[in-house]
Scaffold this active site. Structure first.
Site, PDB file in Angstrom:
ATOM      1  N   ASP A 295     -56.253  52.461 -52.268  1.00 18.62           N
ATOM      2  CA  ASP A 295     -55.503  52.505 -51.012  1.00 18.62           C
ATOM      3  C   ASP A 295     -55.686  51.181 -50.274  1.00 18.62           C
ATOM      4  O   ASP A 295     -56.739  50.554 -50.347  1.00 18.62           O
ATOM      5  CB  ASP A 295     -56.008  53.653 -50.129  1.00 18.62           C
ATOM      6  CG  ASP A 295     -55.778  55.002 -50.799  1.00 18.62           C
ATOM      7  OD1 ASP A 295     -54.756  55.143 -51.481  1.00 18.62           O
ATOM      8  OD2 ASP A 295     -56.635  55.883 -50.661  1.00 18.62           O
TER       9      ASP A 295
ATOM     10  N   ASP B  65     -62.888  59.585 -42.181  1.00 17.94           N
ATOM     11  CA  ASP B  65     -63.760  60.763 -42.152  1.00 17.94           C
ATOM     12  C   ASP B  65     -65.263  60.476 -42.294  1.00 17.94           C
ATOM     13  O   ASP B  65     -66.048  60.770 -41.395  1.00 17.94           O
ATOM     14  CB  ASP B  65     -63.289  61.829 -43.171  1.00 17.94           C
ATOM     15  CG  ASP B  65     -63.052  61.297 -44.574  1.00 17.94           C
ATOM     16  OD1 ASP B  65     -63.321  60.106 -44.820  1.00 17.94           O
ATOM     17  OD2 ASP B  65     -62.602  62.081 -45.433  1.00 17.94           O
TER      18      ASP B  65
ATOM     19  N   ASP C  58     -57.487  56.021 -57.452  1.00 20.67           N
ATOM     20  CA  ASP C  58     -56.382  55.317 -56.797  1.00 20.67           C
ATOM     21  C   ASP C  58     -56.939  54.244 -55.860  1.00 20.67           C
ATOM     22  O   ASP C  58     -58.097  54.276 -55.483  1.00 20.67           O
ATOM     23  CB  ASP C  58     -55.483  56.302 -56.024  1.00 20.67           C
ATOM     24  CG  ASP C  58     -56.280  57.304 -55.228  1.00 20.67           C
ATOM     25  OD1 ASP C  58     -57.403  56.975 -54.799  1.00 20.67           O
ATOM     26  OD2 ASP C  58     -55.785  58.424 -55.009  1.00 20.67           O
TER      27      ASP C  58
HETATM   28  P1  ATP Z   1     -60.338  60.725 -53.814  1.00 17.21           P
HETATM   29  O1  ATP Z   1     -61.301  59.990 -54.681  1.00 17.21           O
HETATM   30  O2  ATP Z   1     -60.333  62.211 -54.059  1.00 17.21           O
HETATM   31  O3  ATP Z   1     -58.971  60.131 -53.787  1.00 17.21           O
HETATM   32  P2  ATP Z   1     -60.524  59.602 -51.201  1.00 17.21           P
HETATM   33  O4  ATP Z   1     -61.677  59.440 -50.243  1.00 17.21           O
HETATM   34  O5  ATP Z   1     -59.970  58.342 -51.758  1.00 17.21           O
HETATM   35  O6  ATP Z   1     -60.985  60.569 -52.353  1.00 17.21           O
HETATM   36  P3  ATP Z   1     -57.893  60.100 -50.204  1.00 17.21           P
HETATM   37  O7  ATP Z   1     -57.263  61.408 -49.853  1.00 17.21           O
HETATM   38  O8  ATP Z   1     -57.348  59.272 -51.301  1.00 17.21           O
HETATM   39  O9  ATP Z   1     -59.426  60.438 -50.483  1.00 17.21           O
HETATM   40  O10 ATP Z   1     -57.955  59.282 -48.848  1.00 17.21           O
HETATM   41  C1  ATP Z   1     -58.168  57.879 -48.785  1.00 17.21           C
HETATM   42  C2  ATP Z   1     -58.993  57.525 -47.555  1.00 17.21           C
HETATM   43  O11 ATP Z   1     -58.329  57.995 -46.364  1.00 17.21           O
HETATM   44  C3  ATP Z   1     -60.363  58.180 -47.500  1.00 17.21           C
HETATM   45  O12 ATP Z   1     -61.320  57.468 -48.253  1.00 17.21           O
HETATM   46  C4  ATP Z   1     -60.659  58.164 -46.010  1.00 17.21           C
HETATM   47  O13 ATP Z   1     -61.042  56.880 -45.558  1.00 17.21           O
HETATM   48  C5  ATP Z   1     -59.288  58.467 -45.417  1.00 17.21           C
HETATM   49  N1  ATP Z   1     -59.097  59.932 -45.238  1.00 17.21           N
HETATM   50  C6  ATP Z   1     -58.610  60.810 -46.135  1.00 17.21           C
HETATM   51  N2  ATP Z   1     -58.558  62.053 -45.603  1.00 17.21           N
HETATM   52  C7  ATP Z   1     -59.016  61.940 -44.341  1.00 17.21           C
HETATM   53  C8  ATP Z   1     -59.194  62.874 -43.261  1.00 17.21           C
HETATM   54  N3  ATP Z   1     -58.882  64.162 -43.403  1.00 17.21           N
HETATM   55  N4  ATP Z   1     -59.675  62.389 -42.086  1.00 17.21           N
HETATM   56  C9  ATP Z   1     -59.972  61.074 -41.923  1.00 17.21           C
HETATM   57  N5  ATP Z   1     -59.835  60.154 -42.899  1.00 17.21           N
HETATM   58  C10 ATP Z   1     -59.366  60.564 -44.091  1.00 17.21           C
HETATM   59 MG    MG Z   2     -58.255  58.180 -52.960  1.00 21.61          MG
END
Ligand code: ATP
Ligand code: MG
Length: 419
Positions: free
Chosen positions: A56, A125, A54
């Site tokens: 963001d 994070d 995805d």
């Molecule tokens: P995935 O590939 O599984 O989607 P992701 O890192 O993109 O991993 P998302 O849940 O889509 O995870 O979150 C998007 C972004 O939001 C992360 O890359 C991070 O910057 C931020 N984020 C997500 N969860 C947290 C958290 N618990 N605390 C702080 N920042 C977070």
């Molecule tokens: Mg993501």
């Protein structure tokens, strides 16, 4: 603080790999005078030359401003308010820059205080997840040395790791998820904090953790992920009976089946099957041992009704008290698991007329049987027999037809739990 800026020659992100709708959203926000970037996992995956799941977007526009700019936007989330912009089946998530409080160790209950772009990075994070990408001039903007960490293959929290884990213990699960998925090293201080803070995990929202577990089960890296969860003692805190089973099982059945699930998920990506399939696969070794144990203590072979009841109880007991699975997920898992004993009967009697139950989970039940044949090739003839029968059977209807035009079922939207 001045960020480091990386140009195309340095980061080598190919713009064609970026989703056109994400581009469109960023351009429209910028044209309206807001700043907007691609952020988080999407940028990280592009740098790693992986296909992001995805995209963001982070912006200076407030949620209401986003909504008035895009007709196809809806605002969601209380704990973390953001806009979902829908393009057919695809959703682009757009979040307003947040300030967060990187120094307070209090559990974050809401995260809706708007901030600057730098503050927005600092509340994220891990450094590898804290990069912005500006498609206008094709630069990567780095406030946290995340670019270097991607190159070094290093997982490091932004800010003090013990504080960041106390604020939101789900980050520990996320740490292991990235470790499993990318095979990155964990920075020593982040590692110490993980060990110190792991008992906090049960303070987190179980729905958010369940969402991370389910995502990992379909990620193609479930086996290393569950191995790490087990090794770091988090599995024991979340799903104690599973951890106990792994400790006692010398044949490592859970990891073996998860490795097979991983191969399958990598093959079919991004068209992953229903989440009930990998969840059922995770439970199958335990159920199978339970059923065989029951059988050895009785002179009767359990019938399918009894097996279904066993499966339902096992799932409830396995995941409680921390998790409660959605009802539909659990009932599909029960069907998939019970079907295994229809496909491969406990008494090993030959099947003359394979009779297939009508159920929406039937394809996943057959898929689990197919995964089992990889570990037990002797099941292959049965698998062939059942799939041939399924091929001949009329299409599955989940509800009996009344002859009247049924109202269109409401589309089920998968809930996405955010920080
Ligand atoms: P995935 O590939 O599984 O989607 P992701 O890192 O993109 O991993 P998302 O849940 O889509 O995870 O979150 C998007 C972004 O939001 C992360 O890359 C991070 O910057 C931020 N984020 C997500 N969860 C947290 C958290 N618990 N605390 C702080 N920042 C977070
Ligand atoms: Mg993501």
């Amino acid at each position: 603080m001045q960020p480091k800026i990386y140009t195309l020659e340095e980061h080598r992100i190919v713009p064609e790999k970026i989703d056109t709708h994400a581009f469109y959203v960023i351009e429209k926000l910028r044209a309206a005078g807001y700043s907007a970037y691609l952020v988080g996992g999407g940028v990280r995956d592009l740098l790693l030359n992986r296909r992001p799941k995805d995209f963001d977007i982070s912006t200076s526009a407030k949620p209401e401003e986003i909504r008035s700019l895009f007709r196809n936007a809806i605002l969601i989330g209380r704990r973390f308010r953001l806009a979902h912009i829908r393009f057919g089946k695809k959703i682009i998530e757009v979040a307003t820059f947040r300030s967060g409080d990187p120094e307070s160790a209090d559990l974050i209950v809401r995260d809706n205080v708007w901030g600057s772009e730098e503050e927005d990075v600092l509340r994220r994070d891990f450094t590898i997840n804290g990069l912005f990408y500006n498609p206008e001039n094709q630069t990567v903007i780095d406030y946290v040395d995340g670019f270097q960490d991607v190159e070094k293959r290093m997982l490091r929290t932004i800010g003090q790791p013990d504080v960041r884990f106390a604020q939101d213990p789900v980050r520990m699960i996320r740490l292991l998820k990235f470790c499993a998925r990318f095979d990155f090293k964990i920075h020593p201080l982040t590692h110490v904090a993980l060990i110190q803070c792991r008992s906090h995990i049960i303070k987190s929202s179980s729905a958010r953790i369940l969402e991370e577990l389910l995502r990992m089960l379909e990620s193609g890296a479930a086996e290393p992920f569950f191995r790490l969860l087990h090794e770091y003692g988090l599995l024991k805190l979340l799903i104690a009976p599973l951890s106990h089973f792994i400790d006692l099982d010398q044949e490592r059945r859970i990891f073996k089946i998860l490795a097979v699930v991983d191969d399958e998920m990598r093959k079919v990506f991004p068209n992953t099957p229903d989440r009930s399939l990998p969840m059922a696969a995770l439970c199958f070794p335990i159920l199978d041992l339970t059923i065989r144990h029951l059988m050895s203590h009785s002179d009767r072979i359990p019938h399918l009704g009894q097996i279904a009841q066993e499966a339902d109880e096992l799932i409830t007991n396995l995941f409680s008290p921390f998790f409660r699975l959605p009802r539909r997920l659990q009932s599909m898992m029960v069907f998939i698991l019970t079907s295994q004993y229809r496909f491969t009967p406990l008494d090993q009697r030959p099947i003359r007329h394979p009779r297939l139950p009508r159920d929406e989970a039937l394809p996943f039940a057959l898929q689990l049987l197919s995964l089992r044949t990889i570990l037990q090739p002797e099941l292959l003839p049965l698998y062939t027999q059942w799939t041939e029968a399924a091929f001949k059977a009329p299409p599955v209807h989940t509800e009996p037809s009344t002859g009247e035009e049924a109202p269109k079922p409401r589309r089920r939207r998968r809930r996405k739990f955010r920080e």
